[in-house]
Design a protein around this motif. Structure first.
Motif, PDB file in Angstrom:
ATOM      1  N   MET A 185     -30.714 -28.018   1.348  1.00  0.00           N
ATOM      2  CA  MET A 185     -29.324 -28.932   1.202  1.00  0.00           C
ATOM      3  C   MET A 185     -28.755 -28.735   0.240  1.00  0.00           C
ATOM      4  O   MET A 185     -27.255 -29.594  -0.427  1.00  0.00           O
ATOM      5  N   ASN A 186     -29.254 -28.046  -0.769  1.00  0.00           N
ATOM      6  CA  ASN A 186     -27.687 -27.485  -1.841  1.00  0.00           C
ATOM      7  C   ASN A 186     -28.148 -25.350  -1.600  1.00  0.00           C
ATOM      8  O   ASN A 186     -28.914 -24.874  -2.252  1.00  0.00           O
ATOM      9  N   THR A 187     -27.072 -24.863  -0.949  1.00  0.00           N
ATOM     10  CA  THR A 187     -27.341 -23.663   0.010  1.00  0.00           C
ATOM     11  C   THR A 187     -26.917 -22.476  -1.228  1.00  0.00           C
ATOM     12  O   THR A 187     -26.071 -21.898  -0.696  1.00  0.00           O
ATOM     13  N   HIS A 188     -26.491 -22.632  -2.579  1.00  0.00           N
ATOM     14  CA  HIS A 188     -25.777 -21.936  -3.683  1.00  0.00           C
ATOM     15  C   HIS A 188     -27.293 -21.406  -3.801  1.00  0.00           C
ATOM     16  O   HIS A 188     -29.021 -20.887  -3.569  1.00  0.00           O
ATOM     17  N   SER A 189     -26.606 -19.512  -3.621  1.00  0.00           N
ATOM     18  CA  SER A 189     -27.733 -18.811  -3.653  1.00  0.00           C
ATOM     19  C   SER A 189     -28.347 -18.545  -5.123  1.00  0.00           C
ATOM     20  O   SER A 189     -30.095 -18.062  -4.235  1.00  0.00           O
ATOM     21  N   SER A 190     -28.625 -19.466  -5.190  1.00  0.00           N
ATOM     22  CA  SER A 190     -29.321 -19.055  -6.475  1.00  0.00           C
ATOM     23  C   SER A 190     -30.499 -20.310  -6.440  1.00  0.00           C
ATOM     24  O   SER A 190     -31.620 -20.383  -7.714  1.00  0.00           O
ATOM     25  N   MET A 191     -30.864 -21.141  -5.938  1.00  0.00           N
ATOM     26  CA  MET A 191     -31.191 -21.954  -5.064  1.00  0.00           C
ATOM     27  C   MET A 191     -32.239 -22.072  -4.339  1.00  0.00           C
ATOM     28  O   MET A 191     -33.601 -22.079  -4.381  1.00  0.00           O
ATOM     29  N   ALA A 192     -31.612 -21.319  -3.427  1.00  0.00           N
ATOM     30  CA  ALA A 192     -32.483 -21.235  -1.965  1.00  0.00           C
ATOM     31  C   ALA A 192     -32.078 -19.824  -1.649  1.00  0.00           C
ATOM     32  O   ALA A 192     -30.107 -19.537  -1.360  1.00  0.00           O
ATOM     33  N   ASP A 193     -32.110 -19.049  -0.540  1.00  0.00           N
ATOM     34  CA  ASP A 193     -31.917 -18.522   0.648  1.00  0.00           C
ATOM     35  C   ASP A 193     -32.749 -18.515   1.916  1.00  0.00           C
ATOM     36  O   ASP A 193     -31.371 -19.414   2.904  1.00  0.00           O
TER      37      ASP A 193
ATOM     38  N   SER B 142     -18.626 -27.976  -0.727  1.00  0.00           N
ATOM     39  CA  SER B 142     -18.823 -26.651  -1.520  1.00  0.00           C
ATOM     40  C   SER B 142     -20.809 -26.064  -1.350  1.00  0.00           C
ATOM     41  O   SER B 142     -21.194 -26.664  -0.111  1.00  0.00           O
ATOM     42  N   ASN B 143     -21.745 -26.304  -1.713  1.00  0.00           N
ATOM     43  CA  ASN B 143     -23.013 -25.848  -1.503  1.00  0.00           C
ATOM     44  C   ASN B 143     -24.130 -27.343  -1.470  1.00  0.00           C
ATOM     45  O   ASN B 143     -24.801 -27.205  -1.012  1.00  0.00           O
ATOM     46  N   PHE B 144     -22.552 -28.448  -1.754  1.00  0.00           N
ATOM     47  CA  PHE B 144     -23.375 -29.866  -2.274  1.00  0.00           C
ATOM     48  C   PHE B 144     -24.254 -30.230  -0.943  1.00  0.00           C
ATOM     49  O   PHE B 144     -23.411 -31.413  -0.413  1.00  0.00           O
ATOM     50  N   ILE B 145     -24.468 -29.783   0.625  1.00  0.00           N
ATOM     51  CA  ILE B 145     -24.511 -29.986   1.201  1.00  0.00           C
ATOM     52  C   ILE B 145     -25.427 -32.297   1.042  1.00  0.00           C
ATOM     53  O   ILE B 145     -25.305 -33.131   1.418  1.00  0.00           O
ATOM     54  N   GLY B 146     -26.662 -31.487   0.989  1.00  0.00           N
ATOM     55  CA  GLY B 146     -27.185 -33.284   0.760  1.00  0.00           C
ATOM     56  C   GLY B 146     -26.495 -33.630  -0.200  1.00  0.00           C
ATOM     57  O   GLY B 146     -26.952 -35.501   0.248  1.00  0.00           O
ATOM     58  N   GLU B 147     -26.288 -34.111  -1.239  1.00  0.00           N
ATOM     59  CA  GLU B 147     -25.574 -34.915  -2.217  1.00  0.00           C
ATOM     60  C   GLU B 147     -24.130 -35.531  -1.748  1.00  0.00           C
ATOM     61  O   GLU B 147     -24.499 -36.157  -1.785  1.00  0.00           O
ATOM     62  N   THR B 148     -23.292 -34.325  -0.828  1.00  0.00           N
ATOM     63  CA  THR B 148     -22.263 -34.969  -0.145  1.00  0.00           C
ATOM     64  C   THR B 148     -22.655 -36.219   0.953  1.00  0.00           C
ATOM     65  O   THR B 148     -22.236 -37.046   1.303  1.00  0.00           O
ATOM     66  N   LEU B 149     -23.360 -35.784   1.898  1.00  0.00           N
ATOM     67  CA  LEU B 149     -24.004 -36.651   2.794  1.00  0.00           C
ATOM     68  C   LEU B 149     -24.642 -38.037   1.508  1.00  0.00           C
ATOM     69  O   LEU B 149     -24.533 -39.502   2.694  1.00  0.00           O
ATOM     70  N   ASP B 150     -25.245 -37.863   0.902  1.00  0.00           N
ATOM     71  CA  ASP B 150     -25.844 -39.143   0.151  1.00  0.00           C
ATOM     72  C   ASP B 150     -24.909 -40.133  -0.275  1.00  0.00           C
ATOM     73  O   ASP B 150     -24.305 -41.548   0.263  1.00  0.00           O
ATOM     74  N   ILE B 151     -23.765 -39.530  -0.010  1.00  0.00           N
ATOM     75  CA  ILE B 151     -22.316 -40.451  -0.979  1.00  0.00           C
ATOM     76  C   ILE B 151     -22.034 -40.803   0.424  1.00  0.00           C
ATOM     77  O   ILE B 151     -21.391 -41.907   0.397  1.00  0.00           O
ATOM     78  N   ALA B 152     -21.630 -39.522   1.348  1.00  0.00           N
ATOM     79  CA  ALA B 152     -20.558 -40.888   2.624  1.00  0.00           C
ATOM     80  C   ALA B 152     -21.949 -41.632   3.425  1.00  0.00           C
ATOM     81  O   ALA B 152     -21.407 -42.670   3.572  1.00  0.00           O
ATOM     82  N   LEU B 153     -23.331 -41.179   2.756  1.00  0.00           N
ATOM     83  CA  LEU B 153     -24.310 -43.295   3.030  1.00  0.00           C
ATOM     84  C   LEU B 153     -24.021 -44.204   2.588  1.00  0.00           C
ATOM     85  O   LEU B 153     -23.777 -44.688   3.178  1.00  0.00           O
TER      86      LEU B 153
END
Length: 389
Positions: free
Chosen positions: A274-282, A239-250
């Motif tokens: 690292m959170n790609t939801h439009s409400s966080m940043a564009d 989903s939008n949680f690319i940063g947290e997914t990378l953290d978990i994978a590591l």
């Protein structure tokens, strides 16, 4: 209903309570009725979050050996497919001492390793199990009963509702899961999504996969199949949680990651978002404009990109100026740099985990592919291979 609220995006939203809270409350009430022989119409329990809830009971049935009752879930203002489902507890006396907790009709059964409960177990997670244990133990003590009780949690509509959840994808068959770490549902909770991603990653790791395929979602799924012969369903949707997914994978010890995604989502990562939801940043067009300038574009081209509505429009400008490939290579390089930094360092060779990426657009095709991406693709099991394990 509980009188707890949170504020999200400037809106006042009512909280609800989890299927785990429903199961624990129903089990407590059924145990009390069985041990006292008296019917009750409501029950109070404390959730792990420290919030007390008073819940009404329905569908009560009481005999000398068995008590049954249900608690209806209230998800508050959360968009939850299990909202209004009834969670039942059947409590019976048994010969052995202690409390046995099992799943009945409509409660899923774990069929793959890597999930919180062992293969073959009812999909009742550890926190709800602990809640049930605690509440039923309290009733045993209050009644002075030293015998054993069997607690069966069920959800008659669970099999139907489970089709709308991640359970079939995770390998939980036959119904819903009894979930909840706090006992309380917070509307629009991002934590629940990240917890699901963690579950999927744990499952892949338990199955022995060292190369992890990540994609933000379903967008471009057919494109990925047609171009590289891979099914994005064989990987994990972050989903939008690319940063947290990378953290978990590591954290889980994956050695290789391949991220495949549409430019409209992943270009944000090139800006360090690292959170790609439009409400966080564009920052999509701003980042594309910066990449274009680094690729040799002039100010007019940069302004044209900034005035675009979509990334595909911006890509067309880059194509017309003959700098699409150069700009996309720059974007990919910045993407990888930010992801490597998130994983703990800026140089791939000194990390315990390698990451590759592919950028694409449905209109413009493959935009950029890192050096080892193709090799990683060959290491990813196809969807059918995963499901056959």
């Amino acid at each position: 209903m509980i009188d707890e609220y949170i504020y999200k995006n400037h809106k006042k939203l009512r909280c609800g309570y989890t299927t785990g809270t429903c199961a624990a409350a129903a089990a407590k009430a059924a145990a009390r009725m069985l041990l006292t022989g008296q019917r009750i119409s409501y029950v109070c329990i404390d959730t792990p979050k420290g919030i007390s809830v008073t819940l009404s009971l329905s569908d009560i049935a009481l005999s000398d050996t068995t008590a049954v009752c249900a608690v209806q879930k209230d998800a508050g203002d959360d968009a939850d497919c299990t909202d209004k489902i009834r969670i039942y507890a059947t409590v019976r006396r048994c010969a052995d001492s202690g409390i046995v907790i099992e799943g009945g009709t409509g409660i899923g059964r774990v069929t793959r390793s890597g999930l919180e409960q062992p293969v073959g177990s009812a999909a009742i997670n550890s926190v709800p199990r602990a809640m049930i244990q605690k509440e039923v133990c309290a009733e045993l003590a209050a009644a002075g009963y030293d015998g054993g009780l069997e607690v069966i949690i069920s959800a008659p509509k669970g099999m139907e509702i489970a089709k709308k959840t991640f359970n079939p994808r995770l390998g939980i068959e036959g119904g819903i899961s009894i979930l909840g770490t706090s006992g309380i549902v917070e509307p629009m909770s991002e934590r629940a999504i990240v917890d699901t991603i963690r579950l999927e990653l744990r499952q892949k790791k338990a199955l022995g996969y060292e190369t992890l395929l990540l994609s933000p979602g379903n967008y471009g799924q057919q494109f990925a199949m047609d171009t590289w012969g891979i099914d994005l369903d064989a990987g994990v949707k972050c989903s939008n949680f690319i940063g947290e997914t990378l953290d978990i994978a590591l954290e889980l010890g994956f050695s290789q990651i391949l991220l495949i995604g549409h430019i409209g989502k992943l270009i944000k990562v090139a800006a360090g978002v690292m959170n790609t939801h439009s409400s966080m940043a564009d920052a999509r067009l701003e980042t594309l404009s910066a990449c274009a300038l680094l690729a040799g574009a002039n100010a007019d081209t940069a302004r044209g990109i900034l005035n675009c509505t979509t990334t595909d429009d911006a890509l067309q400008i880059l194509t017309d100026r003959h700098i699409l490939d150069a700009a996309m290579e720059i974007a990919l390089e910045k993407m990888l740099a930010h992801m490597r930094r998130r994983l703990g360092g800026g140089i791939l060779d000194i990390q315990d985990i390698q990451i590759e990426a592919i950028l694409f657009s449905n209109l413009h095709g493959v935009l950029a592919m890192s050096d080892n991406a193709q090799a990683f693709i060959r290491q990813i099991p196809l969807k059918g291979a995963l499901l056959s394990e």
